[in-house]
Design an enzyme around this catalytic site. Structure first.
Site: not given
Length: 461
Positions: A18, A28, A41, A51, A88, A293, A452
């Site tokens: 994220a 961008r 980070e 994952c 942080v 997350d 169905r």
């Protein structure tokens, strides 16, 4: 506008899916001359596929770097001031600044922001038990965690592994350990593995796992983790018995990493995740966004907030946040709760509501369960598949689908995910014009057979 050499500053806390998607998208939208971007980070890696960690640990993915979508150097080359190994430790919302600590040197400093993105992710649930922090006991959430587990597997004197928990991480790590040549026991507090499924579907997973040589221990609560003379893990104890272990993997889920947000007084939901609006902006805070997350999301079927820590959502959140933080406009409407997994050749899929979810929100429903095959029954390689479908009583609105089977089973859940998003009834689903040829499907696809039967049951009800 704060003056940072004539530019606004966007600060991103967290450098995985994220956070770095948001940073990249904001870049961008606006160039370095308009928007300075600083990303923190605390680990060694950015923009990686968490994952994929079980498949790297198991050996299906040969190299750790194959899981990295974009390196720190690539981010920096695009004008993002990325600071690795920097944690942080405090959000000063009223002062518009964050305090960060260099993990290696311990040096601390404040960085001001005009716009803030919180993407602190999740942390593995680590039970408060004797021995839970012993060497050889591993949670698996980051690449650093995966590397630490691999190092333990390489050094392990024996070949016995215990996985605590039987959700997605638990079953995927069980497969990884089987592939590494370990004897695997899965200790699960639930009635059946995969609590994201109804118990009758989880039972199919249970049988298949035992067929793969995995020892399943259900309805078992871990009471302590025992260590040997060397201090390393040796045994996992439950109220029913003890299971020898040279390595223990915790697969009992994750919780939102929101300690910073809580300390800063930001709004949290019932599951402990940050609450945001459709633009992923933290509620009540114009210039703070959150995604991945560490947030709760709207379930479009139940209409309630839900905690769903998945990389698919995190990347979408990042795109929305980056667009908005960069001056554009985008929204994330919510999820229907789609997830797939596998353990060896067994495929597991679900979307929408389970029976207990439907009961919790007061929905009256019908269920059907059908057996079918992945291809036309006469075509070589056709394998069995079980599909369970929930439909709302009277209206026939699709509420959820669960699928357990072999090759070709899991991705069929996408049909149901689209139907749920569109608000289709099971009657409407029966008319879906799906692709057919004997190598791919029976003439009536298993999902449509279930639709169905569900439509007929709704009409009878």
């Amino acid at each position: 506008m704060s003056v940072h050499q004539g530019r606004e500053r966007l600060v991103v806390v967290g450098g995985d899916a994220a956070g770095m998607s948001a940073a990249s998208q904001a870049r961008r939208m606006k160039g370095p001359e308009e928007l300075e971007i600083v990303a923190f980070e605390r680990g060694h890696f950015t923009s990686y596929s968490a994952c994929g960690i079980p498949y790297w640990v198991g050996g299906a993915v040969a190299e750790r770097d194959a899981l990295i979508a974009r390196t720190p150097e690539e981010h920096r080359a695009r004008g993002i001031d990325l600071r690795l190994r920097t944690e942080v430790t405090e959000l000063d919302v009223s002062g518009g600044r964050v305090r960060a600590r260099d993990v290696d040197s311990g040096a601390e400093s404040w960085t001001s922001y005009d716009r803030l993105v919180i993407a602190t992710g999740a942390r593995p649930v680590r039970p408060e038990l004797p021995g839970a922090d012993a060497p050889g006991v591993h949670g698996v959430q980051t690449l650093d965690d995966g590397q630490a587990l691999l190092d333990t597997l390489t050094r392990a004197r024996g070949r016995r592994a215990v996985v605590v928990g039987a959700g997605y991480i638990g079953v995927e790590m069980a497969e990884a350990l089987i592939d590494r040549g370990f004897e695997v026991t899965v200790v699960n507090r639930g009635q059946e593995p995969m609590s994201t499924l109804d118990p009758d579907m989880g039972r199919l997973v249970h049988r298949a796992m035992e067929g793969l040589g995995i020892t399943m221990v259900n309805d078992a609560e871990v009471t302590k983790i025992l260590t040997g003379a060397d201090g390393r893990v040796r045994t996992v104890a439950t109220q029913h018995g003890e299971y020898p272990a040279d390595v223990v993997v915790l697969g009992i889920g994750v919780r939102p990493e929101t300690a910073l947000a809580r300390a800063a007084g930001l709004p949290l939901g019932a599951h402990g995740g940050l609450l945001t609006d459709l633009a992923m902006r933290v509620r009540g805070h114009e210039n703070i966004w959150a995604g991945g997350d560490c947030v709760e999301v709207l379930n479009l079927v139940s209409g309630q907030e839900q905690y769903v820590p998945l990389g698919t959502h995190a990347n979408k959140h990042g795109q929305v946040i980056g667009t908005n933080a960069g001056g554009g406009y985008a929204t994330f409407p919510g999820v229907v709760g789609t997830a797939v997994s596998k353990v060896c050749d067994l495929e597991i899929a679900r979307t929408g509501l389970r029976e207990k979810d439907a009961r919790r929100v007061g929905l009256r429903y019908e269920t059907v369960t059908i057996e079918s095959t992945s291809r036309a029954g006469y075509y070589p390689g056709a394998s069995p598949m079980t599909v369970k479908m929930l439909a709302e009583r009277r209206t026939g609105r699709l509420l959820g689908v669960q699928i357990v089977g072999r090759e070709g089973a899991a991705k069929r859940v996408d049909i149901a995910a689209v139907a749920l998003t569109a608000g289709l009834t099971v009657e409407q689903m029966t008319a879906l014009d799906l692709g057919y040829a004997p190598p791919f499907s029976p003439v009536w696809d298993p999902v449509l057979v279930a639709a169905r039967k569900a439509a007929a049951k709704v009409r009878e009800g």
